[in-house]
Design an enzyme around this catalytic site. Structure first.
Site, PDB file in Angstrom:
ATOM      1  N   SER A 115      -2.258  -4.236   6.265  1.00  0.00           N
ATOM      2  CA  SER A 115      -1.002  -3.701   6.906  1.00  0.00           C
ATOM      3  C   SER A 115      -0.049  -3.685   6.538  1.00  0.00           C
ATOM      4  CB  SER A 115      -1.381  -4.339   8.424  1.00  0.00           C
ATOM      5  OG  SER A 115      -0.954  -5.527   8.413  1.00  0.00           O
ATOM      6  N   LYS A 116       0.752  -2.841   7.426  1.00  0.00           N
ATOM      7  CA  LYS A 116       2.128  -2.903   6.730  1.00  0.00           C
ATOM      8  C   LYS A 116       2.798  -4.208   6.298  1.00  0.00           C
ATOM      9  CE  LYS A 116       0.837  -1.306   9.819  1.00  0.00           C
ATOM     10  NZ  LYS A 116      -0.099  -1.902  10.956  1.00  0.00           N
ATOM     11  N   ARG A 117       2.506  -5.196   6.950  1.00  0.00           N
ATOM     12  CA  ARG A 117       2.648  -6.429   6.851  1.00  0.00           C
ATOM     13  C   ARG A 117       2.462  -6.963   5.360  1.00  0.00           C
ATOM     14  NH1 ARG A 117      -0.126 -10.567   8.550  1.00  0.00           N
ATOM     15  NH2 ARG A 117      -1.535  -9.525   9.393  1.00  0.00           N
TER      16      ARG A 117
END
Length: 396
Positions: free
Chosen positions: A161-163
RNA sequence: GCCGCUAUGGUGCAACGGUUAGCACGUAGCCCUUUCAAGGCUAAAAUACGGGUUCGAUUCCCGUUAGCGGUACCA
């Protein structure tokens, strides 16, 4: 609220069920714990609550199984009783009778329309596939081959994910990874060519890849290995394939000069890039730490000066003498530069390495750079001498 | 909760009933050396656990555990 939702006697076809007001819809993760398979209320002959527009659901067969062939996971079979009467069309808003089609409905219709033969997608769709198979059948269409690929996980093994940083392939491009290196890396996530060689150009991947060789285990995105692939490609790619990439970087940084496009300028550009490439990790490095090769406007890195200009007064004197010695050369190539420089060191009674490192900082501003005398040749006599004299001034 | 998938060093993959369990990234050390890379060599490091089946299990079967996915009028 929950009781109404799970109860088979509730009017399941109505939009009222989930509530138009969001507060009546518990978060999905919570509802899943108490949830049972939803059956459309019309099966009990109960009509929708009056006044509410119905959604259209698929009437899943009671009992039996739905199976399909997955090229990666093999024959899969799901019990129909585990599949709810999923929504095909949302209920309409305002004047319209029905709303938009849901995902499963859309993809199946579209894939039939496009005559898709192989549905290749992430393994997160495997449990949803029987619903789609049911739809294909209901519509009298041929069922395509399915191939579910293992998911790519972040370093913490959770879904990417973006994380985890870049999640969009274009971001890797801007970061400076070569597309082919990225492709090579990605191909090896969930698949192996068989032999020991992992460095495979796209044409070789195309030749060797096979869906049946794909693993069923999720793979962790290993960034260090991606970087390794990139350095390998930077080093092994035919220079002509690399040049356009470097040119693009220099243009972006405003360092590009048209004279490098053709003739002798092109030749110089090619030689310089070739000299630089073993030390570059990402494409933008050509414009950042290699800046002094393409522009006279560069800063000398403080850390480099700290490391190799430890005794300023002594260094200053050595650089001054080197500038004079190099200025006097009549032939500008590797060996003469080498001999002249070592002669200066010897005359001053210092180790050649000391002088060499000091010169490197003076002419390219970095502690890390290609071998010094190759660097000198590429920069040219006039420039090297000038930069050495600039350094003498900088040393006070 | 229910359904499903998966399980080899830290990471990615090999070995598809019999190997000293192999390769690569990363890590550590050594060599090379003009900085830093690259390159060469070496080292540490794995079959999740418990039962079977078999002369023999990493490999086949069952269970446990763990991770992941799905279970929406999301896609």
């Amino acid at each position: 609220m929950r009781a109404r939702f799970t109860s088979h006697s509730a009017p399941l076809c109505t939009s009222k069920l989930l509530g138009s007001a969001s507060q009546t819809v518990p978060r999905f993760a919570e509802t899943a714990k108490v949830r049972r398979v939803t059956r459309c209320s019309c099966r009990d002959g109960k009509p929708s609550a009056s006044g509410v527009k119905p959604a259209v659901r698929f009437k899943v067969p009671v009992g039996g199984t739905t199976k399909f062939l997955d090229v990666v996971f093999g024959e899969r079979e799901f019990s129909n009783d585990e599949i709810e009467d999923f929504v095909l069309l949302r209920s309409g808003k305002g004047e319209e009778e029905f709303g938009q089609a849901m995902y499963h409905m859309s993809v199946v219709v579209d894939d039939i329309d496009m005559r898709i033969t192989h549905v290749i997608r992430g393994a997160d769709h495997i449990s949803n596939t029987p619903k789609q198979v049911l739809l294909y059948r209901a519509m009298g269409a041929a069922i395509p081959f399915f191939a579910h690929l293992p998911l790519i996980l972040g370093a913490d093994k959770s879904r990417l994910s973006k994380r985890h940083g870049a999640t969009d392939v274009n971001m890797y491009r801007t970061e400076g990874f070569l597309p082919e290196a990225f492709r090579n890396f990605l191909a090896l996530l969930g698949w192996a060519p068989g032999g020991d060689e992992e460095f495979l150009r796209t044409s070789q991947l195309l030749e060797k890849f096979s869906l049946q060789g794909v693993s069923r285990t999720n793979a962790v995105f290993d960034r260090p290995k991606l970087e390794w692939f990139n350095t390998q490609y930077l080093q092994k790619l035919p220079i002509d394939e690399l040049l356009p990439e470097v040119e693009a970087q220099l243009r972006r940084s405003g360092l590009w000069k048209d004279e490098w496009a053709t003739g002798a300028g092109r030749e110089w550009f090619s030689r310089t890039v070739d000299l630089l490439r073993p030390r570059v990790r990402l494409l933008p490095d050509f414009a950042s730490w290699s800046r002094a090769f393409f522009s006279d406007e560069f800063e000398r890195d403080p850390a480099a000066k700290e490391k190799f200009w430890k005794e300023p007064a002594k260094i200053k004197e050595l650089l001054r003498k080197t500038a004079d010695a190099l200025a006097a050369l009549t032939e500008w190539s590797h060996d003469p530069c080498d001999h002249a420089t070592r002669a200066v060191a010897e005359a001053a009674g210092v180790k050649a390495g000391l002088l060499i490192n000091a010169i490197r900082v003076a002419i390219v501003g970095q502690a890390v750079a290609p071998p010094l005398f190759d660097t000198m040749v590429v920069l040219g006599q006039e420039r090297v001498v000038r930069r050495l004299r600039d350094a003498v001034t900088e040393l006070g």
